[in-house]
Design an enzyme around this catalytic site. Structure first.
Site, PDB file in Angstrom:
ATOM      1  N   SER A  21       0.817  -1.224   0.000  1.00 15.63           N
ATOM      2  CA  SER A  21       0.000   0.000   0.000  1.00 15.63           C
ATOM      3  C   SER A  21       0.847   1.270   0.000  1.00 15.63           C
ATOM      4  CB  SER A  21      -0.921   0.017   1.219  1.00 15.63           C
ATOM      5  OG  SER A  21      -1.624   1.245   1.240  1.00 15.63           O
ATOM      6  N   ARG A  22       0.457   2.195  -0.861  1.00 15.55           N
ATOM      7  CA  ARG A  22       1.123   3.498  -0.948  1.00 15.55           C
ATOM      8  C   ARG A  22       0.404   4.532  -0.089  1.00 15.55           C
ATOM      9  NH1 ARG A  22       5.729   2.751  -1.657  1.00 15.55           N
ATOM     10  NH2 ARG A  22       5.718   0.656  -2.510  1.00 15.55           N
ATOM     11  N   THR A  68      -9.159  -1.114   2.274  1.00 18.39           N
ATOM     12  CA  THR A  68      -8.973  -1.597   0.908  1.00 18.39           C
ATOM     13  C   THR A  68      -9.311  -3.085   0.835  1.00 18.39           C
ATOM     14  OG1 THR A  68      -7.463  -1.586  -0.974  1.00 18.39           O
ATOM     15  CG2 THR A  68      -6.444  -1.906   1.188  1.00 18.39           C
ATOM     16  N   LYS A  72     -13.868  -3.683   2.005  1.00 20.52           N
ATOM     17  CA  LYS A  72     -14.728  -2.509   1.792  1.00 20.52           C
ATOM     18  C   LYS A  72     -16.207  -2.799   2.109  1.00 20.52           C
ATOM     19  CE  LYS A  72     -11.675  -0.349  -1.570  1.00 20.52           C
ATOM     20  NZ  LYS A  72     -11.517   0.301  -2.873  1.00 20.52           N
ATOM     21  N   GLY A 136     -18.190  -5.482 -10.851  1.00 15.03           N
ATOM     22  CA  GLY A 136     -17.845  -5.835  -9.467  1.00 15.03           C
ATOM     23  C   GLY A 136     -17.774  -4.588  -8.605  1.00 15.03           C
ATOM     24  N   TYR A 225      -3.251   0.025 -11.871  1.00 11.25           N
ATOM     25  CA  TYR A 225      -1.979   0.650 -12.225  1.00 11.25           C
ATOM     26  C   TYR A 225      -0.860  -0.368 -12.032  1.00 11.25           C
ATOM     27  CZ  TYR A 225      -2.006   1.394  -7.170  1.00 11.25           C
ATOM     28  OH  TYR A 225      -2.095   1.220  -5.818  1.00 11.25           O
TER      29      TYR A 225
END
Ligand code: ATR
Length: 288
Positions: A21-22, A68, A72, A136, A225
């Site tokens: 995770s960023r 995330t 969710k 989805g 990405y």
């Protein structure tokens, strides 16, 4: 001498896996930019343990959480209240814990997508025909903001067409005043101006299931990405006018979360450039 101890507000991003995770890097960069003092960490939670974990974090004084994959929907079920985007998405990616012990749920993914499209990439959605591929969680999160953006028509295309049909039957989407169509993969009766990939197809190695005619002369956007942005790379060679990945959406959804917590929207471009430098296309995963 009077000693003042001001507790630093704590935030978390929760997922499984979470190592990639960023979000901590992004939120810490926003805080630095705005001169806010925060602690933002990441936590991996086991399946089935989300609510318990969130409750503990709230009790310990935590102020907010980003959520995330795969939590969710758990987060949506956990919170006390939801905003209209979380309700339409049936998913929560941002939780604010308030001083009266409430948990408020938000979904900033679709807003992040719209901001990236319009402000970073200069896409004008007014009167456009949008083709959204996938039905989805990612697609559902994008639907309401897209339908509120002044588009004329939205085609929801999915491998399992019944899922697309079911999603578009929801009153919140049906009553948005936009022409809607559900289609099976590669069935398109009118060329689209903007094609958005919201499938998880890019995570696998299967042959591209889409035909070039779908993206011909269209602006293409991949919500993935890094290595998973296979649609982005494919569309660039399949006749798209432009093709971009979802890194900007990641930064924009984070900025909206930051604004929910701190009341101020950070400038995203410097942080986007920072993340882009560290994670050029082809070097990162596909979730927040
Ligand atoms: P997410 O939360 O990332 O949206 P999801 O809810 O599991 O994940 O949805 C995955 C989406 O990608 C679905 O629309 C799925 O199509 P189906 O509904 O037919 O399963 C789509 N998808 C995944 N792999 C795909 C593939 N190889 N080809 C086409 N569509 C694919």
């Amino acid at each position: 001498m009077i000693m003042q101890t001001t507790e630093i507000n704590r935030y978390l991003v929760v997922g499984n896996p979470i190592a990639h995770s960023r979000s901590p890097q992004i939120h810490n960069a926003f805080a630095k930019q705005l001169g806010d003092k925060i602690i933002y960490d990441k936590a991996e939670v086991e399946t089935g343990e989300f609510s318990q974990f969130a409750e503990q974090f709230k009790s310990s004084g935590g102020k907010g959480m980003n959520v995330t994959v795969p939590f969710k929907i758990d987060a949506y079920n956990y919170v006390d209240t939801v905003d209209e985007h979380a309700r339409a998405a049936s998913a929560v990616n941002t939780i604010k814990f308030t001083s009266d012990n409430q948990s408020k749920g938000f979904n900033t993914d679709g807003i992040g997508l719209l901001r990236d499209l319009s402000e970073r990439h200069g896409v004008d959605l007014q009167g456009k025909h949008v083709l959204l591929i996938g039905a989805g969680g990612a697609a559902q999160g994008a639907l309401l903001p897209l339908l509120q953006a002044g588009i004329r028509r939205l085609t929801l295309m999915n491998r399992t067409v019944e899922k697309a049909q079911l999603l578009l039957q929801q009153p919140v989407f049906r009553n948005a005043g936009v022409e809607l169509a559900a289609q099976a993969l590669n069935m398109l009766d009118e060329p689209a101006d903007l094609v958005i990939n919201a499938t998880s197809f890019g995570l696998g190695n299967e042959v591209m299931p889409l035909q070039p005619s779908l993206v011909n002369d269209a602006f293409c956007y991949d919500m993935s990405y890094g290595p998973a942005a296979r649609f982005c790379r494919w569309a660039a060679g399949a006749g798209a006018t432009s093709s971009v990945d979802g890194l900007g959406m990641l930064v924009e959804q984070a900025a909206q979360s930051y604004c929910i917590w701190h009341g101020q929207l950070p400038r995203t471009q410097p942080v986007y450039e920072l993340i882009r430098r560290a994670q050029p296309v082809g070097a990162q995963q596909s979730s927040a």
